[in-house]
Design a protein around this motif. Structure first.
Motif, PDB file in Angstrom:
ATOM      1  N   ILE A  66       0.844  -1.197   0.000  1.00  0.00           N
ATOM      2  CA  ILE A  66       0.000   0.000   0.000  1.00  0.00           C
ATOM      3  C   ILE A  66       0.879   1.247   0.000  1.00  0.00           C
ATOM      4  N   GLY A  67       1.972   1.197   0.756  1.00  0.00           N
ATOM      5  CA  GLY A  67       2.928   2.303   0.751  1.00  0.00           C
ATOM      6  C   GLY A  67       3.520   2.533  -0.629  1.00  0.00           C
ATOM      7  N   LEU A  68       3.770   1.440  -1.361  1.00  0.00           N
ATOM      8  CA  LEU A  68       4.282   1.545  -2.724  1.00  0.00           C
ATOM      9  C   LEU A  68       3.280   2.253  -3.627  1.00  0.00           C
ATOM     10  N   VAL A  69       2.020   1.875  -3.515  1.00  0.00           N
ATOM     11  CA  VAL A  69       0.978   2.492  -4.341  1.00  0.00           C
ATOM     12  C   VAL A  69       0.841   3.975  -4.011  1.00  0.00           C
ATOM     13  N   ILE A  70       0.841   4.309  -2.731  1.00  0.00           N
ATOM     14  CA  ILE A  70       0.733   5.711  -2.329  1.00  0.00           C
ATOM     15  C   ILE A  70       1.964   6.494  -2.800  1.00  0.00           C
ATOM     16  N   SER A  71       3.132   5.897  -2.676  1.00  0.00           N
ATOM     17  CA  SER A  71       4.359   6.564  -3.137  1.00  0.00           C
ATOM     18  C   SER A  71       4.325   6.821  -4.636  1.00  0.00           C
ATOM     19  N   LEU A  72       3.866   5.837  -5.393  1.00  0.00           N
ATOM     20  CA  LEU A  72       3.773   6.023  -6.845  1.00  0.00           C
ATOM     21  C   LEU A  72       2.774   7.122  -7.196  1.00  0.00           C
ATOM     22  N   ALA A  73       1.672   7.186  -6.445  1.00  0.00           N
ATOM     23  CA  ALA A  73       0.683   8.235  -6.695  1.00  0.00           C
ATOM     24  C   ALA A  73       1.251   9.617  -6.380  1.00  0.00           C
ATOM     25  N   VAL A  74       2.010   9.719  -5.297  1.00  0.00           N
ATOM     26  CA  VAL A  74       2.620  11.004  -4.934  1.00  0.00           C
ATOM     27  C   VAL A  74       3.654  11.409  -5.987  1.00  0.00           C
ATOM     28  N   VAL A  75       4.459  10.471  -6.441  1.00  0.00           N
ATOM     29  CA  VAL A  75       5.458  10.769  -7.472  1.00  0.00           C
ATOM     30  C   VAL A  75       4.767  11.216  -8.757  1.00  0.00           C
ATOM     31  N   ALA A  76       3.681  10.545  -9.126  1.00  0.00           N
ATOM     32  CA  ALA A  76       2.945  10.935 -10.335  1.00  0.00           C
ATOM     33  C   ALA A  76       2.384  12.343 -10.193  1.00  0.00           C
ATOM     34  N   ALA A  77       1.866  12.681  -9.020  1.00  0.00           N
ATOM     35  CA  ALA A  77       1.323  14.023  -8.795  1.00  0.00           C
ATOM     36  C   ALA A  77       2.424  15.077  -8.839  1.00  0.00           C
ATOM     37  N   VAL A  78       3.564  14.785  -8.248  1.00  0.00           N
ATOM     38  CA  VAL A  78       4.680  15.735  -8.265  1.00  0.00           C
ATOM     39  C   VAL A  78       5.190  15.918  -9.697  1.00  0.00           C
ATOM     40  N   LEU A  79       5.294  14.835 -10.444  1.00  0.00           N
ATOM     41  CA  LEU A  79       5.738  14.944 -11.838  1.00  0.00           C
ATOM     42  C   LEU A  79       4.730  15.704 -12.689  1.00  0.00           C
ATOM     43  N   ALA A  80       3.449  15.562 -12.383  1.00  0.00           N
ATOM     44  CA  ALA A  80       2.427  16.290 -13.131  1.00  0.00           C
ATOM     45  C   ALA A  80       2.632  17.792 -12.984  1.00  0.00           C
ATOM     46  N   GLY A  81       3.085  18.219 -11.835  1.00  0.00           N
ATOM     47  CA  GLY A  81       3.354  19.628 -11.620  1.00  0.00           C
ATOM     48  C   GLY A  81       4.733  20.066 -12.077  1.00  0.00           C
ATOM     49  N   SER A  82       5.562  19.119 -12.478  1.00  0.00           N
ATOM     50  CA  SER A  82       6.944  19.430 -12.869  1.00  0.00           C
ATOM     51  C   SER A  82       7.189  19.295 -14.358  1.00  0.00           C
ATOM     52  N   MET A  83       6.163  19.315 -15.153  1.00  0.00           N
ATOM     53  CA  MET A  83       6.343  19.055 -16.584  1.00  0.00           C
ATOM     54  C   MET A  83       7.112  20.160 -17.313  1.00  0.00           C
ATOM     55  N   ARG A  84       7.339  21.303 -16.673  1.00  0.00           N
ATOM     56  CA  ARG A  84       8.160  22.355 -17.285  1.00  0.00           C
ATOM     57  C   ARG A  84       9.640  21.991 -17.263  1.00  0.00           C
ATOM     58  N   ARG A  85      10.019  21.101 -16.400  1.00  0.00           N
ATOM     59  CA  ARG A  85      11.420  20.710 -16.268  1.00  0.00           C
ATOM     60  C   ARG A  85      11.813  19.763 -17.400  1.00  0.00           C
ATOM     61  N   SER A  86      13.058  19.835 -17.811  1.00  0.00           N
ATOM     62  CA  SER A  86      13.513  19.011 -18.934  1.00  0.00           C
ATOM     63  C   SER A  86      13.568  17.525 -18.577  1.00  0.00           C
ATOM     64  N   TRP A  87      13.764  17.199 -17.319  1.00  0.00           N
ATOM     65  CA  TRP A  87      13.896  15.818 -16.894  1.00  0.00           C
ATOM     66  C   TRP A  87      12.555  15.139 -16.619  1.00  0.00           C
ATOM     67  N   ALA A  88      11.471  15.877 -16.631  1.00  0.00           N
ATOM     68  CA  ALA A  88      10.182  15.335 -16.197  1.00  0.00           C
ATOM     69  C   ALA A  88       9.670  14.232 -17.122  1.00  0.00           C
ATOM     70  N   TRP A  89       9.893  14.363 -18.425  1.00  0.00           N
ATOM     71  CA  TRP A  89       9.406  13.333 -19.345  1.00  0.00           C
ATOM     72  C   TRP A  89      10.148  12.016 -19.133  1.00  0.00           C
ATOM     73  N   ASN A  90      11.448  12.091 -18.885  1.00  0.00           N
ATOM     74  CA  ASN A  90      12.211  10.875 -18.609  1.00  0.00           C
ATOM     75  C   ASN A  90      11.801  10.263 -17.272  1.00  0.00           C
ATOM     76  N   ALA A  91      11.551  11.108 -16.283  1.00  0.00           N
ATOM     77  CA  ALA A  91      11.099  10.608 -14.989  1.00  0.00           C
ATOM     78  C   ALA A  91       9.715   9.977 -15.102  1.00  0.00           C
ATOM     79  N   GLY A  92       8.859  10.531 -15.943  1.00  0.00           N
ATOM     80  CA  GLY A  92       7.543   9.935 -16.177  1.00  0.00           C
ATOM     81  C   GLY A  92       7.653   8.567 -16.810  1.00  0.00           C
ATOM     82  N   THR A  93       8.598   8.413 -17.710  1.00  0.00           N
ATOM     83  CA  THR A  93       8.834   7.097 -18.318  1.00  0.00           C
ATOM     84  C   THR A  93       9.328   6.109 -17.270  1.00  0.00           C
TER      85      THR A  93
END
Length: 132
Positions: A66-93
């Motif tokens: 459950i912690g893994l699922v919550i962590s992945l959701a938090v990372v996805a939310a943080v990346l959604a707000g970081s799409m201006r950064r050049s590394w965000a697309w690679n991190a999303g992959t």
């Protein structure tokens, strides 16, 4: 009489005389960022909503799962707000790969990994076709 915008447009086959192919969008970078952000935000919401059905159907998802699922959701939310950064697309992959590997914790995480991996692949395809 002035030329219409369609007369100056580059043919769909490629570039003509050094002209850049236009997508027709006013701000193509923002449109692509919005697509990536929307995909990741939807993924975060689905991951959070999937916790209870996974617990009911699977039964063997422990606290760290459950912690893994919550962590992945938090990372996805943080990346959604970081799409201006050049590394965000690679991190999303990378996030999609980690979600797919989460199938070792529960099969439904692998199913979500496939679904959102395909959605992310489409988003990166659209990004490449619009931005070049």
């Amino acid at each position: 009489m002035p030329a219409s915008p369609d007369e100056n447009a580059t043919p769909a086959g490629g570039e003509e005389g050094g002209a850049v192919r236009r997508s027709g969008l006013r701000n193509p970078e923002a449109a692509v960022r919005g697509l990536g952000s929307g995909t990741l935000a939807l993924e975060a919401i689905v991951l959070l909503l999937a916790i209870q059905p996974i617990k009911i159907l699977g039964g063997h998802l422990s606290g760290w799962g459950i912690g893994l699922v919550i962590s992945l959701a938090v990372v996805a939310a943080v990346l959604a707000g970081s799409m201006r950064r050049s590394w965000a697309w690679n991190a999303g992959t990378a996030l999609q790969v980690v979600l797919l590997a989460g199938g070792f914790a529960h099969w439904s995480l692998a199913a979500l990994g496939v679904i959102f991996g395909l959605a992310w692949a489409y988003a990166t395809y659209v990004r490449k076709s619009i931005l070049g």
